[in-house]
Design a protein around this motif. Structure first.
Motif, PDB file in Angstrom:
ATOM      1  N   ARG A  52       0.837  -1.198   0.000  1.00  0.00           N
ATOM      2  CA  ARG A  52       0.000   0.000   0.000  1.00  0.00           C
ATOM      3  C   ARG A  52       0.875   1.252   0.000  1.00  0.00           C
ATOM      4  O   ARG A  52       0.743   2.122   0.847  1.00  0.00           O
ATOM      5  N   PRO A  53       1.792   1.357  -0.983  1.00  0.00           N
ATOM      6  CA  PRO A  53       2.724   2.499  -0.982  1.00  0.00           C
ATOM      7  C   PRO A  53       2.022   3.840  -1.129  1.00  0.00           C
ATOM      8  O   PRO A  53       2.445   4.828  -0.533  1.00  0.00           O
ATOM      9  N   LEU A  54       0.953   3.897  -1.922  1.00  0.00           N
ATOM     10  CA  LEU A  54       0.246   5.167  -2.099  1.00  0.00           C
ATOM     11  C   LEU A  54      -0.445   5.583  -0.810  1.00  0.00           C
ATOM     12  O   LEU A  54      -0.520   6.783  -0.498  1.00  0.00           O
ATOM     13  N   LEU A  55      -0.954   4.605  -0.075  1.00  0.00           N
ATOM     14  CA  LEU A  55      -1.579   4.904   1.208  1.00  0.00           C
ATOM     15  C   LEU A  55      -0.546   5.475   2.178  1.00  0.00           C
ATOM     16  O   LEU A  55      -0.823   6.454   2.884  1.00  0.00           O
ATOM     17  N   TRP A  56       0.629   4.887   2.211  1.00  0.00           N
ATOM     18  CA  TRP A  56       1.697   5.388   3.076  1.00  0.00           C
ATOM     19  C   TRP A  56       2.120   6.802   2.656  1.00  0.00           C
ATOM     20  O   TRP A  56       2.271   7.688   3.492  1.00  0.00           O
ATOM     21  N   GLU A  57       2.301   7.001   1.359  1.00  0.00           N
ATOM     22  CA  GLU A  57       2.730   8.313   0.869  1.00  0.00           C
ATOM     23  C   GLU A  57       1.699   9.388   1.168  1.00  0.00           C
ATOM     24  O   GLU A  57       2.047  10.542   1.447  1.00  0.00           O
TER      25      GLU A  57
END
Length: 403
Positions: free
Chosen positions: A251-256
């Protein structure tokens, strides 16, 4: 399909993203190296006798044990990233390769130091030592009472790491097609909450035994034996490290979006500071002069997960800031991080060696501190070049990293 492992169009992340993040586990980055260097320096400071501790470090020394928790978060993240990224790429886990590479990384230096402790008793920081089979079977941290053998007890954390290495690959393999991010969040929350409840229950049982808890040495040994050492009480750092790896991988976009680096850095620092404040509270045993480590509820219960969550957020922020901080030239940090494992294994024996060579009376004040630090790094560098590096080269030749 909300799965953690399948590297196709329905994966949680595209294959290229999985591969690039998975490479973190096999490369040096300054952010993790900074945390690794801080962790080993804290541990070394903790085991340095008070008379050789410089005045500016006196206030930090009681918190040196937190260095181990930093190591746990780093291990959870790096091993979690490696295994989950591999499962996403290959839809499988190469157990043989993973265990062999871990064995080549951990065992050679450990076995050398264990042999020195076993066959040269004069190197022991305390006269007695646990049986060698407890070190070799990674059972040292269960029922470990330092009063019945305290030499080389810092190896307890290696037992925790070994249990983690044995369990996590199996979990990743079993859950690679079934676990959603919600499932991972629930599982992690369950582990953390169960750990808090277990530590509280054990602490309450100790409080119910006044003869064991209220006398300094008895209380400290009981706390270490029943709460601090066992694997089932020390899963917080490893868990938050694995969760960080899962979020950044899948979930890289969620983290970013919700954890940009400076926000994560601030929140992580607040959580870690709050944990330190909790651990510094004396609680109902103020009159017993117990060490900061030995704190009742809430320190023994919520302090561990609070600090581990803070370190995980700080680590995530440092990884995001790598393009900036990676340009910094800090060879000392990289060097300390590289030698951290050898330093961890040898620093207590080195101080004992210093006392034999220089005399305890010459190991006080600033000169004693300088001698201790210098000899620790000399011995650790020798162990690294002769043993660690040699077996790492052999490992890379015999067990190539899976591509």
């Amino acid at each position: 399909m909300n799965t953690i492992a399948v590297a196709n169009s329905k994966s949680l992340v595209p294959p290229d993203k999985t591969t690039s993040l998975g490479a973190i586990a096999g490369t040096r980055a300054l952010g993790p190296d900074i945390l690794r260097a801080v962790a080993i320096l804290l541990v070394m400071l903790l085991h340095l006798p008070a008379e050789a501790t410089p005045l500016p470090l006196v206030g930090i020394r009681p918190y040196g044990w937190l260095g181990v928790d930093i190591f746990f978060v780093l291990s959870g993240f790096l091993i979690g990233t490696q295994l989950m990224a591999e499962a996403a790429r290959r839809d499988s886990v190469d157990f043989k390769s993973f265990y062999l590479r871990r064995a080549f990384r951990i065992l050679p230096a450990f076995l050398v130091v264990l042999a020195l402790y076993t066959f040269i008793p004069s190197l022991r920081d305390t006269p007695t030592m646990q049986p060698a089979w407890r070190f070799l079977t990674s059972t040292l941290n269960f029922g470990l009472d330092p009063r019945s053998g305290g030499a080389f007890t810092e190896a307890w954390s290696l037992s925790v790491e070994t249990h983690f290495y044995l369990i996590l690959p199996v979990l990743v393999f079993l859950l690679k097609r079934r676990a959603t991010m919600v499932f991972i969040a629930i599982l992690a929350a369950t582990i953390v909450i169960a750990g808090m409840g277990l530590r509280f229950a054990i602490w309450q049982s100790l409080v119910g035994a006044p003869a064991e808890v209220h006398e300094y040495s008895q209380a400290f040994a009981a706390y270490l034996r029943d709460i601090y050492y066992p694997t089932y009480n020390r899963l917080d750092g490893l868990t938050f490290g694995v969760v960080l790896a899962a979020v950044r991988l899948f979930r890289p976009l969620l983290w970013e979006r919700y954890m940009p680096p400076y926000i994560a850095l601030v929140i992580g620092s607040i959580l870690a500071t709050a944990a330190l404040m909790i651990f510094s509270g004396r609680g109902p045993f103020a009159e017993t002069n117990l060490p900061l480590l030995l704190q009742p509820f809430p320190g023994a219960v919520v302090g561990f997960p609070l600090f581990s969550a803070g370190v995980a957020l700080i680590l995530g922020a440092m990884l995001d800031l790598q393009p900036k901080i990676g340009r910094w030239h800090l060879p000392a940090i990289t060097g300390i991080a590289t030698l951290s494992y050898s330093l961890y294994l040898t620093h207590k024996a080195v101080y004992q060696l210093d006392r034999m060579v220089f005399g305890r009376e010459n190991l006080q004040g600033l000169s004693g501190f300088v001698i201790y630090v210098a000899t620790c790094f000399i011995v650790a560098a020798a162990l690294w070049f002769v043993v660690e590096r040699s077996f790492l080269h052999l490992r890379d030749h015999l067990v190539p990293r899976s591509r």
